[in-house]
Design a protein around this motif. Structure first.
Motif, PDB file in Angstrom:
ATOM      1  N   GLU A   1     -41.698 -29.401 -24.904  1.00  0.00           N
ATOM      2  CA  GLU A   1     -42.203 -28.029 -24.944  1.00  0.00           C
ATOM      3  C   GLU A   1     -41.189 -27.036 -25.499  1.00  0.00           C
ATOM      4  O   GLU A   1     -41.506 -26.217 -26.369  1.00  0.00           O
ATOM      5  CB  GLU A   1     -42.655 -27.604 -23.546  1.00  0.00           C
ATOM      6  N   GLU A   2     -39.966 -27.083 -25.018  1.00  0.00           N
ATOM      7  CA  GLU A   2     -38.983 -26.099 -25.460  1.00  0.00           C
ATOM      8  C   GLU A   2     -38.626 -26.302 -26.926  1.00  0.00           C
ATOM      9  O   GLU A   2     -38.504 -25.336 -27.695  1.00  0.00           O
ATOM     10  CB  GLU A   2     -37.732 -26.181 -24.587  1.00  0.00           C
TER      11      GLU A   2
ATOM     12  N   LEU B   1     -41.581 -25.004 -28.978  1.00  0.00           N
ATOM     13  CA  LEU B   1     -41.674 -23.544 -29.032  1.00  0.00           C
ATOM     14  C   LEU B   1     -40.587 -22.938 -29.911  1.00  0.00           C
ATOM     15  O   LEU B   1     -40.798 -21.887 -30.537  1.00  0.00           O
ATOM     16  CB  LEU B   1     -41.621 -22.967 -27.622  1.00  0.00           C
TER      17      LEU B   1
ATOM     18  N   GLN C   1     -41.758 -20.835 -33.146  1.00  0.00           N
ATOM     19  CA  GLN C   1     -41.205 -19.504 -33.394  1.00  0.00           C
ATOM     20  C   GLN C   1     -40.723 -19.391 -34.835  1.00  0.00           C
ATOM     21  O   GLN C   1     -40.981 -18.402 -35.527  1.00  0.00           O
ATOM     22  CB  GLN C   1     -40.043 -19.238 -32.446  1.00  0.00           C
TER      23      GLN C   1
ATOM     24  N   SER D   1     -50.290 -23.786 -18.747  1.00  0.00           N
ATOM     25  CA  SER D   1     -49.007 -23.094 -18.698  1.00  0.00           C
ATOM     26  C   SER D   1     -48.401 -22.979 -20.095  1.00  0.00           C
ATOM     27  O   SER D   1     -47.902 -21.920 -20.486  1.00  0.00           O
ATOM     28  CB  SER D   1     -48.056 -23.828 -17.758  1.00  0.00           C
ATOM     29  N   PHE D   2     -48.472 -24.060 -20.839  1.00  0.00           N
ATOM     30  CA  PHE D   2     -47.959 -24.055 -22.207  1.00  0.00           C
ATOM     31  C   PHE D   2     -48.790 -23.126 -23.089  1.00  0.00           C
ATOM     32  O   PHE D   2     -48.244 -22.391 -23.923  1.00  0.00           O
ATOM     33  CB  PHE D   2     -47.971 -25.474 -22.768  1.00  0.00           C
TER      34      PHE D   2
ATOM     35  N   ARG E   1     -47.811 -19.475 -22.901  1.00  0.00           N
ATOM     36  CA  ARG E   1     -46.562 -19.181 -23.622  1.00  0.00           C
ATOM     37  C   ARG E   1     -46.800 -19.155 -25.131  1.00  0.00           C
ATOM     38  O   ARG E   1     -46.297 -18.266 -25.836  1.00  0.00           O
ATOM     39  CB  ARG E   1     -45.502 -20.217 -23.265  1.00  0.00           C
ATOM     40  N   LEU E   2     -47.570 -20.120 -25.643  1.00  0.00           N
ATOM     41  CA  LEU E   2     -47.817 -20.179 -27.082  1.00  0.00           C
ATOM     42  C   LEU E   2     -48.663 -19.010 -27.553  1.00  0.00           C
ATOM     43  O   LEU E   2     -48.388 -18.407 -28.605  1.00  0.00           O
ATOM     44  CB  LEU E   2     -48.499 -21.498 -27.439  1.00  0.00           C
TER      45      LEU E   2
ATOM     46  N   ALA F   1     -48.862 -16.023 -26.226  1.00  0.00           N
ATOM     47  CA  ALA F   1     -48.022 -14.821 -26.211  1.00  0.00           C
ATOM     48  C   ALA F   1     -47.097 -14.800 -27.422  1.00  0.00           C
ATOM     49  O   ALA F   1     -46.890 -13.748 -28.059  1.00  0.00           O
ATOM     50  CB  ALA F   1     -47.216 -14.769 -24.917  1.00  0.00           C
ATOM     51  N   GLN F   2     -46.529 -15.944 -27.746  1.00  0.00           N
ATOM     52  CA  GLN F   2     -45.649 -16.038 -28.912  1.00  0.00           C
ATOM     53  C   GLN F   2     -46.416 -15.725 -30.198  1.00  0.00           C
ATOM     54  O   GLN F   2     -45.931 -14.979 -31.062  1.00  0.00           O
ATOM     55  CB  GLN F   2     -45.065 -17.451 -28.966  1.00  0.00           C
TER      56      GLN F   2
END
Length: 330
Positions: A161-162, A165, A169, A193-194, A197-198, A200-201
């Motif tokens: 995941e990190e 992301l 980005q 959950s992932f 985050r995606l 929002a990015q």
């Protein structure tokens, strides 16, 4: 390799049984170097005078849509077409005529614009048109024009995941605007959950995320829409409203169904061999072009591609390309 077109004596993708009285038209989305497209205002002597449209004209006997396009732009606009790619076909019933419009995207041309019929011209930014009114047959075209050319498909389960992301980005910084969140093996709690985050990015970059899942989950997670696998497409009787809906297709029949359901776009593949589906027989570019010819909705080419394949895909009738590995600097 050039794509051969037959004269317009045969039915296109969805016009079997349509009367021969249908008026077939070649229409051009002419691009300028800054990405703006050309619109022309219909002169006073024609039906729908004052309305704005994409330039073009009727096919003559035994003329292919491409031949008509080249002739009409030379006759009406004084320009020579250097690169034109087949794109979409739209059908519309006006009070005065039943028309079938074969749209091309014209990426390279020469000459000085000159409205031989007295047309007024306007260069417009896709998604931000300011002229009005437009011919009603163009509504689907306007939406399709706003679609980005590249559709990135997530692979966070492989990369972590990190790590993913960080790569997403970077891709968003470089202009990626459309992403499919496809992590089918994960528990829903981890996927959700992932997704948050995606999404929002992506929103910080004006980009959109489509969820490979249900429309209910897509809305709950703030996604712009939903992406259907081929099995979901096959079972669907209607499409969700108010969100984008895309689908994966593997056959011409899949594309027909996606068009009948008025989906926003489709994926078709695999075009070339891919390590994720080693048993799948690749279509190749010629078969891809045959399958998308006459389609009513934008189609992204999928499977074993990278960013350098975009021009080839467009020249074979694709709207753009869907990338799984190539979107994330692999």
């Amino acid at each position: 390799m050039a794509i051969r077109e037959e004269p317009c004596r045969h039915p296109s993708l969805e016009t079997q049984g349509v009367s021969a009285s249908i008026v077939r038209v070649a229409a051009a989305v002419v691009y300028r170097s800054d990405g703006d497209v050309l619109l022309a205002q219909r002169p006073a002597a024609k039906p729908y005078a004052g309305y704005w449209e994409f330039p073009g004209g009727k096919l003559e006997n035994n003329e292919t849509p491409r031949e008509a396009l080249v002739r009409e732009l030379a006759e009406e606009l004084n320009i020579v077409v250097r690169r034109a790619a087949p794109w979409l076909v739209q059908e519309f019933q006006y009070p005065h005529a039943h028309v079938e419009l074969h749209f091309f995207r014209v990426f390279a041309w020469e000459g000085v614009l000159d409205g031989r019929d007295g047309q007024v011209f306007a260069w417009q930014t896709p998604g931000e048109f300011t002229v009005a009114p437009l011919l009603p047959a163009n509504s689907r075209i306007l939406a399709a024009l706003a679609l980005p050319p590249v559709y990135g498909i997530t692979r966070a389960s492989e990369l972590g995941e990190e790590n993913f992301l960080t790569r997403s980005q970077r891709a968003l910084d470089c202009g990626l605007k459309l992403i499919q969140l496809r992590e089918k093996e994960w528990p829903l709690s981890r996927r959700d959950s992932f997704a948050l985050r995606l999404v929002a990015q992506a929103r910080r970059h004006g980009a959109h995320v489509l969820l490979n899942g249900t429309a209910t989950d897509a809305l709950r997670l703030g996604c712009a829409g939903v992406h259907w696998p081929a099995a979901t497409l096959a079972a669907a009787q209607s499409r969700p409203e108010g969100i984008w809906v895309a689908a994966s297709c593997h056959t011409r029949e899949d594309l027909l169904r996606a068009a009948r359901l008025a989906l926003d776009f489709a994926l078709l593949g695999p075009v070339v061999a891919t390590p994720t589906h080693p048993d799948a027989t690749p279509l190749g570019w010629d078969r891809f072009a045959t399958m998308v010819a006459g389609t009513r909705l934008p189609v992204f080419a999928l499977g074993g591609l990278n960013a350098s394949d975009l021009t080839t895909a467009i020249d074979h009738g694709a709207h753009g390309i869907a990338l799984r590995r190539g979107a994330w600097n692999d």
